[in-house]
Design a protein around this motif. Structure first.
Motif, PDB file in Angstrom:
ATOM      1  N   GLY A 150      24.412  18.000-107.815  1.00 42.71           N
ATOM      2  CA  GLY A 150      24.930  18.504-106.548  1.00 42.71           C
ATOM      3  C   GLY A 150      24.173  17.978-105.347  1.00 42.71           C
ATOM      4  N   TRP A 151      22.876  17.684-105.531  1.00 41.69           N
ATOM      5  CA  TRP A 151      22.074  17.179-104.412  1.00 41.69           C
ATOM      6  C   TRP A 151      22.513  15.794-103.955  1.00 41.69           C
ATOM      7  N   PHE A 152      23.182  15.024-104.819  1.00 43.13           N
ATOM      8  CA  PHE A 152      23.657  13.702-104.389  1.00 43.13           C
ATOM      9  C   PHE A 152      24.620  13.837-103.219  1.00 43.13           C
ATOM     10  N   MET A 209      23.218  14.349 -93.810  1.00 44.65           N
ATOM     11  CA  MET A 209      23.074  13.307 -92.805  1.00 44.65           C
ATOM     12  C   MET A 209      24.374  13.088 -92.037  1.00 44.65           C
ATOM     13  N   GLN A 210      25.519  13.245 -92.720  1.00 48.27           N
ATOM     14  CA  GLN A 210      26.788  13.156 -92.009  1.00 48.27           C
ATOM     15  C   GLN A 210      26.913  14.276 -90.978  1.00 48.27           C
ATOM     16  N   PHE A 211      26.464  15.464 -91.344  1.00 50.07           N
ATOM     17  CA  PHE A 211      26.511  16.603 -90.431  1.00 50.07           C
ATOM     18  C   PHE A 211      25.710  16.308 -89.170  1.00 50.07           C
ATOM     19  N   VAL A 212      24.541  15.705 -89.341  1.00 50.96           N
ATOM     20  CA  VAL A 212      23.666  15.440 -88.198  1.00 50.96           C
ATOM     21  C   VAL A 212      24.183  14.272 -87.366  1.00 50.96           C
ATOM     22  N   GLY A 267      24.469   8.593 -95.997  1.00 52.75           N
ATOM     23  CA  GLY A 267      24.998   9.588 -95.077  1.00 52.75           C
ATOM     24  C   GLY A 267      24.728   9.245 -93.628  1.00 52.75           C
ATOM     25  N   ILE A 268      23.535   8.715 -93.347  1.00 55.25           N
ATOM     26  CA  ILE A 268      23.178   8.351 -91.969  1.00 55.25           C
ATOM     27  C   ILE A 268      24.117   7.274 -91.435  1.00 55.25           C
ATOM     28  N   LEU A 269      24.327   6.226 -92.215  1.00 53.35           N
ATOM     29  CA  LEU A 269      25.065   5.065 -91.723  1.00 53.35           C
ATOM     30  C   LEU A 269      26.577   5.216 -91.869  1.00 53.35           C
ATOM     31  N   SER A 270      27.038   5.687 -93.024  1.00 53.48           N
ATOM     32  CA  SER A 270      28.480   5.741 -93.241  1.00 53.48           C
ATOM     33  C   SER A 270      29.148   6.886 -92.506  1.00 53.48           C
ATOM     34  N   LEU A 272      33.130  19.066 -91.453  1.00 53.71           N
ATOM     35  CA  LEU A 272      33.463  18.637 -92.815  1.00 53.71           C
ATOM     36  C   LEU A 272      32.191  18.355 -93.609  1.00 53.71           C
ATOM     37  N   ALA A 273      31.228  17.714 -92.957  1.00 49.58           N
ATOM     38  CA  ALA A 273      29.968  17.396 -93.638  1.00 49.58           C
ATOM     39  C   ALA A 273      29.198  18.654 -93.998  1.00 49.58           C
ATOM     40  N   LEU A 274      29.275  19.684 -93.140  1.00 50.25           N
ATOM     41  CA  LEU A 274      28.610  20.949 -93.458  1.00 50.25           C
ATOM     42  C   LEU A 274      29.190  21.545 -94.732  1.00 50.25           C
ATOM     43  N   GLY A 275      30.510  21.462 -94.875  1.00 51.45           N
ATOM     44  CA  GLY A 275      31.136  21.927 -96.108  1.00 51.45           C
ATOM     45  C   GLY A 275      30.738  21.086 -97.303  1.00 51.45           C
TER      46      GLY A 275
END
Length: 415
Positions: free
Chosen positions: A55-57, A64-67, A128-131, A364-367
């Motif tokens: 799940g951590w993946f 990172m998407q959330f941020v 997550g940061i880049l994509s 969406l990233a938070l979810g």
């Protein structure tokens, strides 16, 4: 201007071609992501990782998407959509390549234990940061190319691109897994680079940089009134959906007593059906429905159908009952996703499309960030059915909130 303030003038043919190219770009990017869905479970078990560690993946990626999604959305207002989109696709490719290399070393026993887990999660952080630049920029580009009356249908087109990627991706992932569990990951990395080149060579810029761009510090000021409700629904319906996606390969393998080799093919077939139905709804039904019904009328309908699918999945124990439940979930999510995107897009001015798309991507990233941990934790510690019961319950609660609050699209004055 053709559709959006700040977008360069272009003839109708050019706009149509740009939409088609954008559709193909998102389709190929989603194809690269969805080939991993059937193999994450068996790959993790081969690497000696638990369901909760798996799940951590997704949590690392989505954190990172959330941020960063709002940051990239605002940046696309300042420097233009195209360079941000291309950068996101390249970042997607690099992170998947790194993940595949680390996983390969783990399968060979070169890296094991905590170090293996940390490196895999690190690769997902980078991804997550880049994509995270990809989705909000694509949504903003589509909004640039579309007038307000056709906004829901345009968001449905992006949803259909995602859905078609989900149709072919899982089946392709299951097929490629016959050559090794990391082969689909390498394939995704290569496909990301191809998509970046395609976007760089064929997409036209849809926004003149620095045209009426609000200050980046104002992005959170958009989250007011009904917009907050729409963002909360985006986050929680995604939590429910991703909790299912992260556990479905474990659920299918354990309930149907499959081997590691059999699981990717069976899960891939089920998810292909899920994607086919979702794409059919988003690409076909949403367009006429959006002409007759507002997004705020379609949102509760999507919650009902998706919730019914989750509860059905929690009771399913055979291939076809699982596949049928996933089909219901696919229909519900196909209605919800574009309707929420359209409601948010219509609630802000044309020069705020990048920012609202970035905020939606953060929701969406938070979810996606919390859903995997909750879903895999429930699967490992409570029962194999618990993730889907919780997801169905979340959707029922959201339906109650919508019926009580009745959020309406906040139509701003032009400018």
């Amino acid at each position: 201007m053709t559709a959006s303030q700040g977008a360069p003038d272009a003839p109708a043919f050019s706009v149509g071609r740009a939409k088609l190219i954008l559709f193909l770009t998102i389709f190929v990017a989603m194809l690269g992501l969805s080939v991993l869905f059937p193999i994450f479970g068996p790959l993790s078990r081969q690497l000696g990782l638990s369901e909760s560690q798996t799940g951590w993946f997704s949590t690392a990626y989505s954190l990172m998407q959330f941020v960063f999604s709002p940051i990239w959305g605002a940046r696309s207002e300042r420097i233009g959509r195209k360079p941000v989109l291309v950068m996101g696709l390249i970042g997607f490719s690099l992170s998947f390549g790194l993940f595949a290399i680390v996983a390969d070393l783990g399968l060979r026993g070169v890296i094991t234990g905590t170090l293996l887990f940390v490196l895999l999660v690190g690769a997902r952080f980078l991804g997550g940061i880049l994509s995270s630049a990809t989705l909000p920029t694509a949504q903003a580009m589509m909004a640039d190319l579309t007038d307000r009356g056709n906004r829901a249908a345009a968001m449905g087109l992006i949803g259909a691109a995602f859905g078609l990627g989900v149709i072919f991706g899982p089946g392709l992932g299951g097929l490629l897994a016959n050559f090794g569990l990391t082969v689909p990951v390498y394939f995704s990395a290569g496909l990301g680079l191809v998509t970046a080149v395609l976007a760089r060579l064929t997409l036209r810029e849809t926004r003149v940089p620095n045209t009426a761009a609000p200050a980046s510090g104002n992005r959170w000021a958009l989250a007011q009134g009904p917009v907050v409700v729409f963002l909360v629904i985006s986050a929680l319906f995604t939590l429910a959906s991703v909790g299912m996606e992260q556990t479905i390969s474990f659920y299918v393998q354990d309930n149907l007593k499959l081997t590691v080799a059999q699981t990717p093919q069976v899960v891939g077939g089920m998810l292909a059906l899920f994607g086919l139905i979702s794409a059919a709804v988003q690409g076909g039904a949403i367009r006429p429905l959006s002409k007759k019904l507002s997004p705020t009328m379609l949102i509760p309908a999507g919650l009902v159908v998706m919730g019914a699918g989750m509860f059905a999945l929690s009771a399913a124990g055979a291939f076809w009952t699982m596949a049928g439940s996933l089909a219901l979930i696919g229909i519900g999510s196909a209605i919800l996703g574009p309707s929420l995107s359209a409601a948010l897009s219509l609630s802000v001015n044309e020069n705020q499309q990048g920012q609202i798309a970035g905020l939606n991507s953060s929701a969406l990233a938070l979810g996606r960030m919390t859903g995997p941990l909750i879903g895999t934790g429930l699967y490992q510690s409570v029962s194999h059915h618990a993730p889907y019961i919780l997801s169905g319950g979340v959707l029922v609660v959201l339906l109650g909130v919508v019926l009580v609050v009745r959020p309406q699209v906040r139509m701003p004055a032009p400018g």
